[in-house]
Design a protein around this motif. Structure first.
Motif, short mmCIF file in Angstrom:
data_model
loop_
_atom_site.label_atom_id
_atom_site.label_comp_id
_atom_site.label_asym_id
_atom_site.label_seq_id
_atom_site.Cartn_x
_atom_site.Cartn_y
_atom_site.Cartn_z
N LEU A 114 64.63 97.80 -23.19
CA LEU A 114 63.86 98.65 -22.29
C LEU A 114 62.55 99.08 -22.95
O LEU A 114 62.53 99.52 -24.09
N VAL A 115 61.44 98.92 -22.21
CA VAL A 115 60.15 99.45 -22.62
C VAL A 115 59.72 100.42 -21.52
O VAL A 115 59.40 100.01 -20.40
N GLU A 116 59.76 101.72 -21.82
CA GLU A 116 59.42 102.73 -20.82
C GLU A 116 58.13 103.42 -21.25
O GLU A 116 57.98 103.79 -22.42
N PHE A 117 57.18 103.58 -20.32
CA PHE A 117 55.89 104.13 -20.70
C PHE A 117 55.26 104.87 -19.53
O PHE A 117 55.67 104.72 -18.38
N GLU A 118 54.25 105.63 -19.83
CA GLU A 118 53.53 106.42 -18.84
C GLU A 118 52.47 105.54 -18.19
O GLU A 118 51.58 105.02 -18.87
N ALA A 119 52.56 105.36 -16.87
CA ALA A 119 51.58 104.53 -16.18
C ALA A 119 50.23 105.22 -16.16
O ALA A 119 50.14 106.44 -16.10
N GLY A 120 49.18 104.44 -16.21
CA GLY A 120 47.84 105.00 -16.18
C GLY A 120 46.80 103.93 -16.34
O GLY A 120 47.11 102.74 -16.38
N ILE B 114 53.13 87.43 -19.00
CA ILE B 114 52.72 87.08 -20.37
C ILE B 114 51.32 87.61 -20.60
O ILE B 114 50.44 87.47 -19.75
N HIS B 115 51.12 88.24 -21.74
CA HIS B 115 49.84 88.87 -22.01
C HIS B 115 49.49 88.72 -23.49
O HIS B 115 50.27 89.09 -24.36
N PRO B 116 48.30 88.18 -23.81
CA PRO B 116 47.90 88.03 -25.21
C PRO B 116 47.28 89.31 -25.77
O PRO B 116 46.55 90.01 -25.08
N PRO C 250 52.91 96.76 -31.97
CA PRO C 250 53.50 97.02 -30.64
C PRO C 250 52.43 96.88 -29.57
O PRO C 250 51.24 97.09 -29.82
N PRO C 251 52.83 96.50 -28.36
CA PRO C 251 51.84 96.35 -27.29
C PRO C 251 51.18 97.69 -26.97
O PRO C 251 51.84 98.73 -26.91
N ASN C 252 49.87 97.65 -26.75
CA ASN C 252 49.17 98.90 -26.45
C ASN C 252 49.28 99.23 -24.97
O ASN C 252 49.85 98.47 -24.17
N ASP C 253 48.71 100.38 -24.57
CA ASP C 253 48.82 100.83 -23.18
C ASP C 253 48.17 99.85 -22.22
O ASP C 253 48.64 99.67 -21.09
#
Length: 626
Positions: free
Chosen positions: A506-512, A528-530, A459-462
């Motif tokens: 939906l991907v919901e996460f804590e901004a920081g 797009i992010h590798p 899964p994509p990290n923070d």
């Protein structure tokens, strides 16, 4: 030395050959189909000739058109690259008969090694060890099964005229032989125009070892040491390296000497590869390594040999074809360090490695200048065609140790950025950093045995999520002080961000904080992010836009890519069970079986054997059983 050269190929290998030709001052001529009119190999050549429609059988496989193109442009010689007509003896002879120089082995050598059964008989006569098996002319299915029963399971069915992993089936039990034989013969007839097969004993702890050989017109033959190509998927190589891990000097001397004997037995000229299978249950031993076949051409993985020997094998080919002696004697060749190559394909490991076609809107491989060698036939803005092999590039790294070579290739893949085409980069990274692989303890079945683990996507990290949010919400950023989120002094700030992944979920996460070191691109409203070789896609979350279309979950079986239907195993109204094969699709040189997602009834059938279908076409619809 040859002064002008037509390259009867396309893509990466055509560009690779041109690179050496330019260095030697040789004028190059490209050929191209309609699908390749704007391809990189066409743009890089000094001259280019159109040879027909996209299907290879109407363009790259039509020898008369290629020879005519050479004559029309004044080319002195033809280099076939690999694949297509590279191992076609009739084409090689036609080139010679046309008064042109053939950059390859003599047609007689191609014939001698092209048919696996005859080649093995010749190798036995030359004192080269071969695997136990059946090489007879009798192709009656009952006779073939009887021979397989006598050899003992597991066995391997192989197309006599095969190569490149096509026309091969492993059979573990007698009950499975008939179906495997039928499938193998069908694929062999489609790929090579010859459905004859041979039977071999399947080695249970196999390593795939091959030796690069080279002969000249003066009777000299040398080897340039071995490569290990044991990491394979469906008999197609994934990662190659040189030298082979665990190879001691005595075993190396024995296998390389056998390879030279094999080449001399067919009066070989030019670049060739002798492929061996090793029973590695007790490590690599000279008495447990057997001849499999010879590839009478330059190999896809030739760069690893170039890297450890410091030699340019294409230059060797051109010099030998010009009548010159081999550039080096055997005692002048030695191994320096370690080299590894990974094949980057436009395919999606999470969907069974289905090919992915379309434009390379984003394609960046060398963002951090890792020092890797990149052999490719495409650049950003080009397109991956559904008509040909989906290889995007070969990533090669030379280091002083095996670990250094593996890490060098992995580093280059880690930050690969490709969109919207999918790739196998994350899968390759997992392989290159796998403990068993790094120990050198892998066999040809290793990928298949560990497929679920190796194809799992992290899964994509923070850092990825924050970077994507920063790119998609530049006005607000990810700082709670800059976002318009209803900030009040007497309540906690709302720091949740909402993105949609490529499926619309939906991907919901804590901004920081925690931005990744690779900046996220935004193309067409998509970030797009590798990360670890995987390119993650995000959009602003829109609840109404998150619904997907029809798919297997509702019984709609869609074509995953453009292709041709080669088998339909059901009829409208048939009752089917989960996992039952419905339709077989041939696309990009591979067969793909589409199966029932659950028990039910065939409510709609839109597939016909021989029919062409487009990506997303509804082939079968299954009504779920009550």
């Amino acid at each position: 030395m040859i002064q002008s050269l037509l390259i009867a190929n396309r893509g990466e290998i055509a560009c690779r050959i041109m690179r050496t030709a330019r260095r030697l001052g040789i004028r190059t001529v490209a050929v191209y189909s309609d699908a390749d009119a704007k391809a990189l190999h066409v743009r890089e050549a000094d001259e280019a000739v159109h040879i027909g429609p996209p299907p290879a059988r109407e363009s790259y496989l039509v020898g008369e058109k290629i020879i005519a193109a050479a004559k029309a442009t004044g080319a002195e010689a033809i280099h076939p690259g690999y694949g297509f007509l590279s191992e076609n003896a009739e084409f090689a002879q036609a080139v010679i008969d046309a008064g042109l120089v053939w950059v390859g082995p003599r047609p007689s050598s191609i014939v001698a090694m092209g048919l696996k059964d005859a080649a093995k008989e010749r190798m036995i006569a030359a004192g080269v060890p071969v695997t136990p098996g059946y090489l007879g002319e009798d192709q009656d299915p009952d006779r073939l099964k009887a021979e397989a029963d006598a050899i003992g399971y597991p066995v391997l069915i192989k197309a006599v005229a095969g190569g490149g992993g096509k026309g091969m089936r492993r059979v573990d039990a007698a009950a499975d032989f008939a179906d495997a034989l039928l499938s193998c013969k069908r694929e062999a007839a489609s790929s090579f125009g010859d459905d004859r097969v041979l039977i071999e004993k399947y080695i249970l702890s196999p390593r795939h070892i091959e030796v690069q050989v080279f002969g000249d017109t003066h009777g000299d033959v040398v080897h340039l040491f071995e490569r290990d190509c044991s990491l394979q998927r469906r008999h197609q190589k994934v990662i190659e390296e040189a030298p082979a891990p665990g190879m001691d000097e005595a075993t190396r001397e024995a296998i390389c000497a056998a390879a030279v004997r094999a080449a001399k037995a067919v009066d070989y000229v030019g670049a060739g590869t002798i492929e061996f299978i090793a029973d590695a249950s007790e490590g690599l031993r000279a008495d447990r390594i057997w001849f499999m076949e010879m590839n009478t051409r330059l190999q896809v993985e030739h760069p690893v040999t170039e890297e450890i020997t410091g030699q340019d094998l294409v230059e060797w080919q051109l010099r030998v074809a010009s009548g010159e002696p081999l550039p080096k004697r055997q005692d002048e060749l030695s191994i320096d360090g370690w080299a590894m190559e990974a094949r980057l394909y436009a395919e999606d490991p999470t969907t069974g490695f289905l090919p992915s076609t379309g434009p390379l809107t984003r394609f960046s491989l060398d963002a951090f200048h890792s020092g890797a060698r990149i052999d490719t036939g495409v650049i950003e803005g080009d397109e991956i065609s559904p008509f040909y092999d989906p290889m995007i590039a070969k990533i090669i790294f030379h280091g002083q140790t095996r670990d250094e070579a593996a890490e060098g290739v992995a580093d280059e893949l880690l930050n690969l950025s490709v969109w919207p085409v999918r790739t196998n980069a994350a899968f390759l990274v997992k392989l290159l950093r796998d403990d068993a692989f790094l120990s050198g303890n892998v066999q040809t079945g290793y990928i298949g045995d560990n497929l679920e683990r190796l194809t799992a996507i992290d899964p994509p990290n923070d850092g990825v999520l924050n970077s994507a949010a920063e790119a998609l919400f530049p006005a607000e950023g990810t700082s709670v002080w800059m976002r318009r989120s209803g900030f009040r002094l007497n309540r906690a700030a709302d720091t949740r961000l909402r993105l949609a992944d490529e499926s619309g979920a939906l991907v919901e996460f804590e901004a920081g904080p925690g931005y990744d070191r690779v900046f996220t691109d935004v193309i067409g409203g998509v970030a797009i992010h590798p990360m670890q070789g995987k390119t993650y896609l995000f959009r602003r979350y829109e609840p109404r836009g998150s619904a997907g279309g029809a798919g297997a979950s509702d019984g709609a079986i869609l074509s995953p890519m453009p292709g041709r239907i080669i088998a339909v195993d059901v009829a409208a109204g048939d009752a089917v069970t989960k996992g039952q094969k419905l339709v077989t699709l041939e696309a990009m040189k591979m067969e793909h079986s589409l199966t029932a997602p659950f028990d039910g009834t065939v409510a709609e059938l839109n597939a016909e054997t021989g029919g062409q279908v487009s990506e997303g076409a509804l082939l079968v619809r299954i009504d779920k059983a009550e």
